[in-house]
Design an enzyme around this catalytic site. Structure first.
Site, PDB file in Angstrom:
ATOM      1  N   LYS A 144     -60.498  -3.024  57.056  1.00  0.00           N
ATOM      2  CA  LYS A 144     -61.620  -4.015  57.293  1.00  0.00           C
ATOM      3  C   LYS A 144     -62.196  -4.891  56.079  1.00  0.00           C
ATOM      4  O   LYS A 144     -61.506  -4.678  54.999  1.00  0.00           O
ATOM      5  CB  LYS A 144     -62.936  -2.963  57.518  1.00  0.00           C
ATOM      6  CG  LYS A 144     -63.392  -2.017  56.490  1.00  0.00           C
ATOM      7  CD  LYS A 144     -64.048  -2.812  55.489  1.00  0.00           C
ATOM      8  CE  LYS A 144     -64.811  -1.696  54.403  1.00  0.00           C
ATOM      9  NZ  LYS A 144     -65.176  -2.214  53.193  1.00  0.00           N
ATOM     10  N   ASP A 192     -68.433   4.324  55.504  1.00  0.00           N
ATOM     11  CA  ASP A 192     -67.821   3.274  56.366  1.00  0.00           C
ATOM     12  C   ASP A 192     -66.960   3.758  57.529  1.00  0.00           C
ATOM     13  O   ASP A 192     -66.431   3.108  58.431  1.00  0.00           O
ATOM     14  CB  ASP A 192     -66.697   2.615  55.455  1.00  0.00           C
ATOM     15  CG  ASP A 192     -66.978   1.574  54.416  1.00  0.00           C
ATOM     16  OD1 ASP A 192     -68.318   1.305  54.615  1.00  0.00           O
ATOM     17  OD2 ASP A 192     -66.448   1.228  53.531  1.00  0.00           O
TER      18      ASP A 192
END
Ligand code: C5P
Length: 283
Positions: free
Chosen positions: A11, A133
């Site tokens: 990401k 996350d």
């Protein structure tokens, strides 16, 4: 079905606004997170007599994939014996979320293999126990993340490409947040408006961890100037570093710029071309 294969993308935080540390030791964030195409880990989960993990260099019980099975076993109230094999491409300690993505992919794969029937919100709740996350990676795509990062809602971002450079220095997240605490920026009002075009995105990307990461790893300044001089429209730190992303409008532009970046930064640094946002795993 005795084997499930799930890909685990990296990401990028297109924006990472960080607030002052709260008493629980975490920092409230507002972040536009996007999953990337171009590199990925692959998590393969196979039914086995007892739990084993193969992830060269990272195959100890602190691996989030191992802990993901712990969390699912507690939730299901039974043993879920399986072999988890992780084929890694995403560099560690680069701010690309590789370990978190592997943890989320393991939740998704074990849920399917043992037909646990857990829905996305439940998997996201379980993912939050693994790390800030991890909930993002259950769905992937593009999402706003708030809280300590674990509260996620789907969002949209214009398409972009990037050259990611990871210099030969790892940055541990807690260390970067501690450096942030020494000079926290003034508080600002969260703004959840996303630029509509790739061009306006370039002027908008930001990361409050840039300054603290640069203070810990001065080599990031060189990486930034190489990416800028090779034509990146914007340069941003990946999460808490040490990866740095140079953004380009298209993958073609990024591929064209790559050789000049490689010439100046490899072999010491790792260089890769990615694009985003990738398609969400689930709608
Ligand atoms: O949640 P996770 O285990 O990934 O966080 C690792 C460390 O990063 C935390 O222990 C904390 O020091 C720091 N952190 C933070 N604020 C956040 C996320 C992480 O201070 N929003």
């Amino acid at each position: 079905m005795d084997r499930v294969v799930v890909t685990a993308p990296p990401k990028l935080n297109l924006c990472l606004d960080v607030g002052p540390r709260t008493p629980d030791g975490y920092h409230p964030i507002t972040s536009l997170m996007v999953a990337l195409d171009g590199i990925r880990d692959v998590v393969t989960v196979t039914g086995a007599p007892q739990r084993t993990l193969s992830c060269p260099g990272f195959d100890d019980p602190s691996n989030l994939a191992w802990r993901a099975v712990d969390v699912l076993e507690r939730h299901a109230g039974r043993a879920l014996p399986c072999h988890v094999a992780i084929d890694k491409q995403i560099p560690a300690q680069a701010g690309l979320g590789g370990g978190s993505s592997d943890g989320a992919a393991t939740l998704v794969a074990v849920n399917a293999l043992f037909r646990l029937g857990l829905d996305v919100p439940t998997l996201q709740d379980l993912a939050a126990r693994l790390g800030s996350d991890v909930p993002f990676f259950v769905r992937g795509g593009c999402q706003w993340a708030t809280g300590r990062g674990e509260r996620v809602v789907p969002a949209e971002a214009p398409p972009f490409a990037a050259i990611i450079v990871v210099p030969p220095v790892g940055l541990a997240t807690p260390r970067v947040y501690r450096a942030f605490d020494e000079h926290p920026p003034p508080a600002r009002t969260p703004d959840l408006t996303v630029p509509a075009t790739t061009e306006t995105l370039m002027a908008w990307v930001r990361n409050d961890l840039w300054a603290p990461a640069r203070s810990l790893a001065p080599e990031l300044v060189d990486v930034e100037s190489v990416l800028t001089s090779c034509g990146a429209g914007a340069v941003v730190l990946c999460g808490s570093g040490s990866g740095v992303a140079g953004l380009f409008a298209t993958e073609r532009d990024a591929r064209r710029a790559r050789p000049a970046v490689v010439e100046r930064l490899e072999p010491a640094a790792w260089v890769s071309v990615v694009s985003g946002p990738s398609r969400p795993r689930v709608a």
